[in-house]
Scaffold this active site. Structure first.
Site, PDB file in Angstrom:
ATOM      1  N   ASP A   1       3.350   1.117  -2.213  1.00 33.11           N
ATOM      2  CA  ASP A   1       3.553   2.449  -1.636  1.00 33.11           C
ATOM      3  C   ASP A   1       2.838   3.488  -2.492  1.00 33.11           C
ATOM      4  OD1 ASP A   1       5.726   4.414  -3.092  1.00 33.11           O
ATOM      5  OD2 ASP A   1       6.120   2.325  -3.571  1.00 33.11           O
ATOM      6  N   SER A   2       2.251   4.485  -1.807  1.00 29.30           N
ATOM      7  CA  SER A   2       1.535   5.571  -2.451  1.00 29.30           C
ATOM      8  C   SER A   2       0.386   5.013  -3.296  1.00 29.30           C
ATOM      9  CB  SER A   2       2.499   6.420  -3.281  1.00 29.30           C
ATOM     10  OG  SER A   2       1.908   7.633  -3.655  1.00 29.30           O
ATOM     11  N   ALA A   3       0.438   5.150  -4.629  1.00 27.71           N
ATOM     12  CA  ALA A   3      -0.609   4.576  -5.472  1.00 27.71           C
ATOM     13  C   ALA A   3      -0.670   3.067  -5.297  1.00 27.71           C
ATOM     14  CB  ALA A   3      -0.352   4.937  -6.930  1.00 27.71           C
TER      15      ALA A   3
ATOM     16  N   LEU B   1       1.873   1.263   2.391  1.00 29.76           N
ATOM     17  CA  LEU B   1       2.929   2.236   2.668  1.00 29.76           C
ATOM     18  C   LEU B   1       2.491   3.609   2.165  1.00 29.76           C
ATOM     19  CD1 LEU B   1       5.815  -0.044   1.378  1.00 29.76           C
ATOM     20  CD2 LEU B   1       5.291   0.393   3.775  1.00 29.76           C
TER      21      LEU B   1
END
Length: 421
Positions: free
Chosen positions: A94-96, A128
């Site tokens: 998720d994200s990074a 994500l």
């Protein structure tokens, strides 16, 4: 079949803008717990080096090392070999961590990349809310409110601290469609699931990423969660939207593991399947002859049953007679039990009546005593009232003696006092 009970492997790379975060954070741990529970998967959650001490591509290198570590453990760890299905490995972040998953998909999507990880087989990637950027802001970035979980000021600070020195936000590690980024149209990638939130600052970049790859014929699907902000599944891993996300990920895994495995097994085993079919066809006559033999045995068995019918009837008659005798015996015992119960009941009733009569006698004596007490109280009350009246009359004579002139005082006083005397 061997390996049917083994669990798929699900990698999860945490977020944090390449600057913060850890798999040991409670929100990441809770999310991993739910992944393992809902997906029935063996979850691997590696940490990676963080900026600004370790700028990109340090995090990407650490992620590659974690996959190579799992490959090295395939034969070295007996528990892993028994528990993990290394032919069903999924990469998620998720994200990074979503950015990391993108770069792993490019590195290991080719034939050479897959061969480098053998016996591991990557089946799909779950991005994500991936942490992508660019020099030209998108609409979701420009309109993001300042009080958002991930706002533009925080987003820019993470990139400023994490990208290689002297690089811009169009660097290939930041912008998948930058001028120096790899040609994604020509790239080979395994199936991807891209998840976006309707209120996420990164929503437009991730949605564009999925749309362009899908337009080039890549196996990519987009799942948008309306009204959800950045990282909603780690902020509230047991919320209803998080539950819906788990269902989406589970369906994606099933679509890209079980069906493909069954298809490959059918293709691989098709010659053997044809040989078995011919064997079944060649033995059909033997099967029919066997069925005819069974039929003849059943007919002979029926004849034997018919011949034994008289003996069976005699046995049934004897059994019925024994049943009748048993019934008579039970009826006699019932009569004895009823008679005995009647005698015992009469004795108990007589004893109870005696106790009741004794109690009634005691109550009668108490009632008589109560009546006498009340009569005495009534007499005392009456006398007390008469005494009060006499006293009032005495007071009246003392105050107005002219009404009694001509009578001796002792006489009328005696007359007045008589009722109390």
């Amino acid at each position: 079949a061997p390996g049917e009970d083994r669990l798929p492997v699900f990698f999860y790379f945490h977020g944090g803008g390449f600057c913060i975060g850890s798999r040991t954070w409670p929100n990441c741990q809770n999310y991993c717990f739910r992944l393992a529970s809902d997906l029935r998967a063996l979850v691997v959650a590696p940490d990676y080096r963080l900026a600004p001490e370790h700028r990109l591509p340090a995090a990407i290198h650490d992620a590659v090392a974690s996959l190579e570590w799992l490959r090295s453990q395939a034969a070295a760890d007996p528990w892993l070999a028994e528990s993990a299905d290394l032919a069903r490995v999924f990469i998620s972040g998720d994200s990074a961590g979503g950015n990391i998953a993108h770069h792993l998909a490019l590195r290991f999507g080719s034939h050479a990349g897959r061969a480098a990880l053998a016996p591991l087989r990557l089946r799909g990637f779950v991005l994500l809310m991936p942490f992508f950027g660019g020099t030209q802001p998108t609409r979701s970035e420009a309109e993001c409110p300042d009080d958002a979980f991930l706002n533009r000021e925080l987003n820019d600070r993470y990139w400023r601290l994490s990208i290689p020195a002297g690089a811009t936000l169009d660097h290939p590690l930041v912008n998948p469609f930058g001028p120096e980024s790899p040609d994604l149209e020509a790239a080979e990638v395994d199936p991807m699931l891209v998840v976006v939130g309707g209120r996420d600052l990164l929503r437009d970049r991730a949605a564009e990423y999925a749309a362009r790859l899908r337009g080039w014929g890549k196996p990519v699907e987009l799942a948008e969660f309306e009204g959800q902000q950045h990282g909603f599944f780690t902020v509230a891993p047991w919320s209803e939207p998080s539950g819906q996300l788990m269902g989406t990920i589970k369906r994606f895994m099933e679509d890209n593991s079980a069906a493909r495995r069954r298809y490959r097994g059918l293709v691989r085993n098709s010659p053997e399947t044809h040989r078995r079919y011919r064997g079944f066809a060649g033995s059909s006559q033997r099967v029919i002859r066997g069925l005819l033999g069974v039929h003849r045995e059943l007919v002979e068995g029926d004849r034997e049953l018919v011949g034994n019918a008289p003996g069976v009837r005699q046995k049934m008659t004897e059994t019925c007679q024994e049943f009748s005798i048993t019934a008579y015996t039970i009826a006699g015992l019932d009569s004895i039990v009823v008679a005995r119960a009647s005698v015992v009941a009469k004795e108990e009733v007589t004893h109870y009546n005696m106790e009741v009569e004794e109690q009634l006698d005691v109550l009668h004596r108490q009632l008589e005593w109560e009546r006498g007490r009340r009569a005495i109280e009534a007499q005392v009350t009456k006398l007390s009232l008469e005494l009060v009246l006499a006293h009032q009359q005495d007071m009246e004579v003392e105050q107005r003696p002219e009404r009694h002139q001509g009578l001796p005082k002792t006489r009328w006083y005696t007359i007045i006092r008589r009722p109390s005397g």
